[in-house]
Design a protein around this motif. Structure first.
Motif, PDB file in Angstrom:
ATOM      1  N   ASP A 197       0.994  -1.083  -0.015  1.00  0.00           N
ATOM      2  CA  ASP A 197       0.178  -0.176   0.366  1.00  0.00           C
ATOM      3  C   ASP A 197       1.202   1.691  -0.199  1.00  0.00           C
ATOM      4  N   ASP A 198       2.171   0.989  -0.191  1.00  0.00           N
ATOM      5  CA  ASP A 198       3.302   2.052   0.566  1.00  0.00           C
ATOM      6  C   ASP A 198       4.009   1.979  -0.431  1.00  0.00           C
ATOM      7  N   LEU A 199       4.235   1.438  -1.702  1.00  0.00           N
ATOM      8  CA  LEU A 199       6.038   0.686  -2.526  1.00  0.00           C
ATOM      9  C   LEU A 199       6.838   2.386  -2.246  1.00  0.00           C
ATOM     10  N   GLN A 200       7.911   1.582  -2.447  1.00  0.00           N
ATOM     11  CA  GLN A 200       8.732   2.956  -2.431  1.00  0.00           C
ATOM     12  C   GLN A 200      10.256   2.014  -3.273  1.00  0.00           C
ATOM     13  N   GLU A 201      10.534   3.490  -4.119  1.00  0.00           N
ATOM     14  CA  GLU A 201      11.225   3.156  -5.212  1.00  0.00           C
ATOM     15  C   GLU A 201      13.007   2.767  -4.923  1.00  0.00           C
TER      16      GLU A 201
ATOM     17  N   GLU B  65      -8.337  12.217   2.938  1.00  0.00           N
ATOM     18  CA  GLU B  65      -8.085  13.720   3.176  1.00  0.00           C
ATOM     19  C   GLU B  65      -6.640  13.836   3.074  1.00  0.00           C
ATOM     20  N   MET B  66      -6.251  13.068   4.307  1.00  0.00           N
ATOM     21  CA  MET B  66      -4.875  13.797   4.561  1.00  0.00           C
ATOM     22  C   MET B  66      -4.915  12.690   3.545  1.00  0.00           C
ATOM     23  N   ILE B  67      -3.726  12.018   3.050  1.00  0.00           N
ATOM     24  CA  ILE B  67      -3.256  11.016   1.832  1.00  0.00           C
ATOM     25  C   ILE B  67      -3.232  11.644   1.190  1.00  0.00           C
TER      26      ILE B  67
END
Length: 143
Positions: free
Chosen positions: A25-29, A79-81
């Protein structure tokens, strides 16, 4: 392929090859080297990471942040996202604009330099070099 285009856009894949890692849900490169030793060293450090499903891997500050986020209403989290993603998009757009201006400035400066070099060459530089070489070779300034 066309079938994966939507997913690639969703997770931010813009070019190939792209290596993503971490929480789905929050993949990093991945930003490291692409040679085998660099990839092996990176892969050796992969594993579960701090997150809501792995609180035991989190330090106290991250645990507190996770608890804070969990206490928010779902709409507030969304909303914050969106707000933070908009900030990132604005930063990327600002960088893109700056880069385009920098590229134009470089192109203009390079073009001006080339023109100035041509003016200097046309002012007799080649002939001056020839005369200098002739004098060195013959030892005489007589024509």
């Amino acid at each position: 392929t066309a079938g994966g285009k939507a997913l690639c856009e969703q997770i931010g894949v813009r070019g190939y090859p792209t290596i993503k890692f971490g929480d789905p849900d929050d993949l990093q490169e991945y930003q490291g080297g692409r040679d085998l030793p660099a990839l092996e060293a990176f892969a050796a450090g992969l594993g579960p990471q701090c997150g809501p499903a792995n609180l035991d891997l989190c330090d106290d500050a991250k645990k507190a942040q996770i608890e804070e986020f969990m206490a928010l209403a779902p709409a507030k989290r969304e909303e914050m996202i969106k707000a933070k993603e908009s900030e990132i998009a604005a930063l990327e757009e600002g960088f893109k604009t700056m880069l385009e201006a920098l590229q134009k400035s470089y192109s203009d400066a390079n073009e001006n330099k080339d023109k100035d070099v041509e003016v200097l060459k046309a002012s007799g530089l080649g002939l001056l070099k020839s005369v200098n070489a002739h004098v060195k070779k013959t030892g005489s300034t007589e024509l």
